[in-house]
Design a protein around this motif. Sequence first.
Motif, PDB file in Angstrom:
ATOM      1  N   TYR A  77       0.856  -1.191   0.000  1.00 41.82           N
ATOM      2  CA  TYR A  77       0.000   0.000   0.000  1.00 41.82           C
ATOM      3  C   TYR A  77       0.893   1.243   0.000  1.00 41.82           C
ATOM      4  O   TYR A  77       1.743   1.404   0.876  1.00 41.82           O
ATOM      5  N   THR A  78       0.704   2.090  -1.001  1.00 40.67           N
ATOM      6  CA  THR A  78       1.458   3.340  -1.105  1.00 40.67           C
ATOM      7  C   THR A  78       0.488   4.507  -1.021  1.00 40.67           C
ATOM      8  O   THR A  78      -0.433   4.615  -1.838  1.00 40.67           O
ATOM      9  N   ASP A  79       0.676   5.374  -0.007  1.00 34.63           N
ATOM     10  CA  ASP A  79      -0.259   6.490   0.164  1.00 34.63           C
ATOM     11  C   ASP A  79       0.133   7.662  -0.722  1.00 34.63           C
ATOM     12  O   ASP A  79       1.118   7.605  -1.476  1.00 34.63           O
ATOM     13  N   ALA A  80      -0.650   8.740  -0.638  1.00 37.00           N
ATOM     14  CA  ALA A  80      -0.449   9.895  -1.514  1.00 37.00           C
ATOM     15  C   ALA A  80       0.890  10.580  -1.260  1.00 37.00           C
ATOM     16  O   ALA A  80       1.419  11.266  -2.147  1.00 37.00           O
ATOM     17  N   ARG A  81       1.451  10.434  -0.048  1.00 36.54           N
ATOM     18  CA  ARG A  81       2.742  11.065   0.276  1.00 36.54           C
ATOM     19  C   ARG A  81       3.927  10.205  -0.153  1.00 36.54           C
ATOM     20  O   ARG A  81       5.070  10.605   0.021  1.00 36.54           O
ATOM     21  N   GLY A  82       3.657   9.001  -0.657  1.00 34.76           N
ATOM     22  CA  GLY A  82       4.729   8.129  -1.113  1.00 34.76           C
ATOM     23  C   GLY A  82       5.192   7.111  -0.087  1.00 34.76           C
ATOM     24  O   GLY A  82       6.094   6.317  -0.372  1.00 34.76           O
ATOM     25  N   SER A  83       4.591   7.112   1.101  1.00 32.65           N
ATOM     26  CA  SER A  83       4.969   6.134   2.127  1.00 32.65           C
ATOM     27  C   SER A  83       4.409   4.760   1.756  1.00 32.65           C
ATOM     28  O   SER A  83       3.244   4.645   1.360  1.00 32.65           O
ATOM     29  N   THR A  84       5.222   3.730   1.924  1.00 32.20           N
ATOM     30  CA  THR A  84       4.842   2.375   1.515  1.00 32.20           C
ATOM     31  C   THR A  84       4.689   1.469   2.738  1.00 32.20           C
ATOM     32  O   THR A  84       5.524   1.492   3.646  1.00 32.20           O
ATOM     33  N   ILE A  85       3.629   0.680   2.741  1.00 26.33           N
ATOM     34  CA  ILE A  85       3.382  -0.308   3.799  1.00 26.33           C
ATOM     35  C   ILE A  85       3.378  -1.691   3.164  1.00 26.33           C
ATOM     36  O   ILE A  85       2.574  -1.972   2.279  1.00 26.33           O
ATOM     37  N   GLN A  86       4.297  -2.546   3.613  1.00 26.30           N
ATOM     38  CA  GLN A  86       4.356  -3.930   3.150  1.00 26.30           C
ATOM     39  C   GLN A  86       3.499  -4.778   4.088  1.00 26.30           C
ATOM     40  O   GLN A  86       3.809  -4.902   5.270  1.00 26.30           O
ATOM     41  N   SER A  87       2.434  -5.367   3.589  1.00 26.58           N
ATOM     42  CA  SER A  87       1.533  -6.126   4.438  1.00 26.58           C
ATOM     43  C   SER A  87       0.941  -7.291   3.658  1.00 26.58           C
ATOM     44  O   SER A  87       1.478  -7.683   2.609  1.00 26.58           O
ATOM     45  N   ASN A  88      -0.173  -7.837   4.158  1.00 26.57           N
ATOM     46  CA  ASN A  88      -0.825  -8.977   3.517  1.00 26.57           C
ATOM     47  C   ASN A  88      -2.324  -8.927   3.766  1.00 26.57           C
ATOM     48  O   ASN A  88      -2.795  -8.377   4.761  1.00 26.57           O
ATOM     49  N   GLN A  89      -3.067  -9.515   2.838  1.00 26.48           N
ATOM     50  CA  GLN A  89      -4.476  -9.801   3.021  1.00 26.48           C
ATOM     51  C   GLN A  89      -4.624 -11.328   2.999  1.00 26.48           C
ATOM     52  O   GLN A  89      -3.699 -12.041   2.605  1.00 26.48           O
ATOM     53  N   PHE A  90      -5.794 -11.817   3.404  1.00 22.92           N
ATOM     54  CA  PHE A  90      -5.966 -13.269   3.351  1.00 22.92           C
ATOM     55  C   PHE A  90      -7.434 -13.643   3.258  1.00 22.92           C
ATOM     56  O   PHE A  90      -8.326 -12.883   3.642  1.00 22.92           O
ATOM     57  N   SER A  91      -7.651 -14.839   2.717  1.00 26.52           N
ATOM     58  CA  SER A  91      -8.971 -15.476   2.713  1.00 26.52           C
ATOM     59  C   SER A  91      -8.855 -16.758   3.522  1.00 26.52           C
ATOM     60  O   SER A  91      -7.752 -17.273   3.755  1.00 26.52           O
ATOM     61  N   VAL A  92      -9.993 -17.297   3.962  1.00 26.12           N
ATOM     62  CA  VAL A  92      -9.926 -18.428   4.890  1.00 26.12           C
ATOM     63  C   VAL A  92     -11.107 -19.368   4.705  1.00 26.12           C
ATOM     64  O   VAL A  92     -12.201 -18.940   4.325  1.00 26.12           O
ATOM     65  N   THR A  93     -10.859 -20.649   4.917  1.00 21.88           N
ATOM     66  CA  THR A  93     -11.918 -21.658   5.033  1.00 21.88           C
ATOM     67  C   THR A  93     -11.688 -22.407   6.347  1.00 21.88           C
ATOM     68  O   THR A  93     -10.563 -22.444   6.870  1.00 21.88           O
ATOM     69  N   GLU A  94     -12.753 -23.024   6.881  1.00 22.33           N
ATOM     70  CA  GLU A  94     -12.678 -23.659   8.197  1.00 22.33           C
ATOM     71  C   GLU A  94     -13.112 -25.126   8.123  1.00 22.33           C
ATOM     72  O   GLU A  94     -13.884 -25.512   7.250  1.00 22.33           O
ATOM     73  N   HIS A  95     -12.590 -25.902   9.063  1.00 27.80           N
ATOM     74  CA  HIS A  95     -12.963 -27.315   9.118  1.00 27.80           C
ATOM     75  C   HIS A  95     -12.731 -27.841  10.527  1.00 27.80           C
ATOM     76  O   HIS A  95     -11.708 -27.534  11.155  1.00 27.80           O
ATOM     77  N   PHE A  96     -13.677 -28.638  11.036  1.00 27.74           N
ATOM     78  CA  PHE A  96     -13.514 -29.272  12.346  1.00 27.74           C
ATOM     79  C   PHE A  96     -13.294 -30.767  12.146  1.00 27.74           C
ATOM     80  O   PHE A  96     -14.036 -31.426  11.418  1.00 27.74           O
ATOM     81  N   ARG A  97     -12.285 -31.273  12.812  1.00 25.63           N
ATOM     82  CA  ARG A  97     -11.908 -32.678  12.656  1.00 25.63           C
ATOM     83  C   ARG A  97     -11.976 -33.347  14.012  1.00 25.63           C
ATOM     84  O   ARG A  97     -11.293 -32.933  14.961  1.00 25.63           O
ATOM     85  N   THR A  98     -12.786 -34.372  14.140  1.00 22.52           N
ATOM     86  CA  THR A  98     -12.925 -35.071  15.408  1.00 22.52           C
ATOM     87  C   THR A  98     -11.675 -35.888  15.704  1.00 22.52           C
ATOM     88  O   THR A  98     -10.974 -36.321  14.791  1.00 22.52           O
ATOM     89  N   ALA A  99     -11.407 -36.074  16.988  1.00 25.10           N
ATOM     90  CA  ALA A  99     -10.205 -36.801  17.423  1.00 25.10           C
ATOM     91  C   ALA A  99     -10.468 -38.296  17.348  1.00 25.10           C
ATOM     92  O   ALA A  99     -10.999 -38.897  18.272  1.00 25.10           O
ATOM     93  N   ASP A 100     -10.093 -38.917  16.225  1.00 24.71           N
ATOM     94  CA  ASP A 100     -10.257 -40.366  16.073  1.00 24.71           C
ATOM     95  C   ASP A 100      -9.282 -41.099  16.988  1.00 24.71           C
ATOM     96  O   ASP A 100      -8.156 -40.664  17.211  1.00 24.71           O
ATOM     97  N   VAL A 101      -9.710 -42.209  17.508  1.00 23.97           N
ATOM     98  CA  VAL A 101      -8.888 -42.990  18.428  1.00 23.97           C
ATOM     99  C   VAL A 101      -7.655 -43.512  17.700  1.00 23.97           C
ATOM    100  O   VAL A 101      -7.746 -44.081  16.620  1.00 23.97           O
ATOM    101  N   GLY A 102      -6.485 -43.288  18.314  1.00 28.03           N
ATOM    102  CA  GLY A 102      -5.239 -43.799  17.748  1.00 28.03           C
ATOM    103  C   GLY A 102      -4.652 -42.920  16.672  1.00 28.03           C
ATOM    104  O   GLY A 102      -3.626 -43.256  16.107  1.00 28.03           O
TER     105      GLY A 102
END
Length: 386
Positions: free
Chosen positions: A291-316
């Motif tokens: 991201y570079t603002d109008a004054r020329g300052s730059t910010i190095q960052s990240n965006q992200f997307s996500v998916t979710e999942h629940f996994r039961t604790a199988d025996v063993g």
Amino acid sequence: MENLVNKIRNLDAYPKINEDFYSRTLSGGLITLASSFLMLLLFVSELRLYLHTVTETKLVVDTSRGETLKINFDVTFPALPCSILSLDAMDISGEQHLDVRHDIFKKRIDAGGNVIESRQEGIGAPKIEKPLQRHGGRLEHNETYCGSCYGAESSDDECCNTCEDVREAYRKKGWAVSNPDLLDQCKREGFLQNIKDQEGEGCNMYGFLEVNKVAGNFHFAPGKSFQQSNVHVHDLQAFQKDSFNISHKINRLAFGDYFPGVLNPLDGVQWTQEPPSGMYQYFIKVVPTVYTDARGSTIQSNQFSVTEHFRTADVGLLQALPGVFFFYDLSPIKVTFLEETVSFLHFLTNVCAIVGGVFTVSGIFDSFIYHGQKAIKKKMEIGKFS
């Protein structure tokens, strides 16, 4: 000199008409009011555009190398005490950070969400003032204390003066502490009693991780982690519990620094566990962002997307240990945001175009109405005489 003045006068592109020849009409007055209001409206719109910035978005290939990824987090576990909660991070390059404590803070919270205690380096049992002597017996003059590591020491000079030291030595060996009461340090510090005393408490863990900019994961889970037959496992036997409630709320999760307009989709997300226990997984796609603002300052960052999942604790199944896992991968495409402002000359050009354009169109419209009225009036007069 007079000739020069006359020549300049002849260049006048705005010849003046005697006011005696003006003809003012009601329709002309109405059109003037409407055109003035329209010019004012367009001027305000152009002024707002001039005062505000415009963000241009581009997609480019991410060619950065050798950088690190900063992960800021703030997660609350209402049913997991701080004494048993640990944080691990690892990536596909093989680098591992087990039981991370640097730049990590923990807050013990009660059932109502009130803070009991807040400390860096986690909340654990206090260190005993006088550690056990390795060989027992009376101390000789100038002899220092040195607790036994119970076979887990890497050298004869290594000492385990606290229960935490013994557990850490066991972790490095890939061993599990089956019964802490069999260890003098843990028994003396009341390790199991502390865990029982904190039963019903929760923990708020926050801070940041600095990891390699490659795919990997970090996770919150009970117990100390270690490698056993190249498998990442957690020592849960020491807590003498069959299940753990991994209900959690993500107060904040960000990959990198804040920049205007960023949206972190996991901020404020809450999940409540229903039996049976298991592993909750977040699969995150991280997109590098500049991201570079109008004054020329730059910010190095990240965006992200996500998916979710629940996994039961199988025996063993060792991989399905109870905990909250964040698996992240990096996109090869980088998003660049460039903030720009409209120049004053561009603003002035648009204002002149608004005034001139509205004035010209209004004049044409007024002329059409005026000559139309005259033609109708003339036809009506001819109709009367005929």
